[in-house]
Design a protein around this motif. Sequence first.
Motif, mmCIF file in Angstrom:
data_model
loop_
_atom_site.group_PDB
_atom_site.id
_atom_site.type_symbol
_atom_site.label_atom_id
_atom_site.label_comp_id
_atom_site.label_asym_id
_atom_site.label_seq_id
_atom_site.Cartn_x
_atom_site.Cartn_y
_atom_site.Cartn_z
ATOM 1 N N GLU A 189 0.879 -1.164 0.000
ATOM 2 C CA GLU A 189 0.000 0.000 0.000
ATOM 3 C C GLU A 189 0.919 1.218 0.000
ATOM 4 O O GLU A 189 2.107 1.095 0.272
ATOM 5 C CB GLU A 189 -0.880 0.032 1.255
ATOM 6 C CG GLU A 189 -1.894 -1.084 1.371
ATOM 7 C CD GLU A 189 -3.171 -0.793 0.608
ATOM 8 O OE1 GLU A 189 -3.394 0.357 0.189
ATOM 9 O OE2 GLU A 189 -3.955 -1.742 0.430
ATOM 10 N N LYS A 190 0.368 2.380 -0.250
ATOM 11 C CA LYS A 190 1.185 3.588 -0.228
ATOM 12 C C LYS A 190 1.783 3.764 1.172
ATOM 13 O O LYS A 190 1.057 3.869 2.160
ATOM 14 C CB LYS A 190 0.350 4.806 -0.588
ATOM 15 C CG LYS A 190 1.163 6.068 -0.641
ATOM 16 C CD LYS A 190 0.343 7.257 -1.057
ATOM 17 C CE LYS A 190 1.252 8.475 -1.085
ATOM 18 N NZ LYS A 190 0.542 9.656 -1.511
ATOM 19 N N SER A 210 -2.640 -8.178 3.725
ATOM 20 C CA SER A 210 -3.398 -7.251 2.874
ATOM 21 C C SER A 210 -4.318 -6.375 3.703
ATOM 22 O O SER A 210 -4.396 -5.157 3.499
ATOM 23 C CB SER A 210 -4.209 -8.019 1.835
ATOM 24 O OG SER A 210 -3.356 -8.730 0.982
ATOM 25 N N ALA A 237 -3.820 -2.227 4.608
ATOM 26 C CA ALA A 237 -4.857 -1.206 4.405
ATOM 27 C C ALA A 237 -5.117 -0.435 5.699
ATOM 28 O O ALA A 237 -5.283 0.781 5.683
ATOM 29 C CB ALA A 237 -6.136 -1.865 3.900
ATOM 30 N N ARG A 245 -2.176 1.910 6.284
ATOM 31 C CA ARG A 245 -2.190 3.030 5.328
ATOM 32 C C ARG A 245 -3.211 4.072 5.720
ATOM 33 O O ARG A 245 -2.973 5.271 5.588
ATOM 34 C CB ARG A 245 -2.471 2.535 3.923
ATOM 35 C CG ARG A 245 -2.490 3.662 2.887
ATOM 36 C CD ARG A 245 -2.857 3.185 1.501
ATOM 37 N NE ARG A 245 -4.115 2.480 1.417
ATOM 38 C CZ ARG A 245 -5.318 3.067 1.353
ATOM 39 N NH1 ARG A 245 -5.423 4.382 1.384
ATOM 40 N NH2 ARG A 245 -6.403 2.343 1.265
ATOM 41 N N THR A 246 -4.366 3.646 6.204
ATOM 42 C CA THR A 246 -5.457 4.574 6.484
ATOM 43 C C THR A 246 -5.498 5.035 7.928
ATOM 44 O O THR A 246 -6.358 5.831 8.307
ATOM 45 C CB THR A 246 -6.815 3.926 6.145
ATOM 46 O OG1 THR A 246 -6.986 2.773 6.977
ATOM 47 C CG2 THR A 246 -6.898 3.560 4.687
#
Length: 74
Positions: free
Chosen positions: A46-47, A62, A66, A69-70
């Motif tokens: 992820e970024k 995964s 996420a 990342r968030t």
Amino acid sequence: MVDRTTVLALARQQHGLITRTQALDAGYNRNQVDHRISRGSWRPLEKGVYLLASHTATWKTSVLAAVLRTGGIA
């Protein structure tokens, strides 16, 4: 000075994941992080979230990537 112990401990707790922010907080600079990505030691999922090459991606990585990342939203 780079605190590799902290990075490895975080990665173990996070299914092999490390964030750019966590790496920078542990003493890595941007060039060191980018170098690990370019040579394949850290793989972007992820970024700003990377999987260490010593770990295998799973559904858990995964989802956690996420979340990392968030800032907590999957």
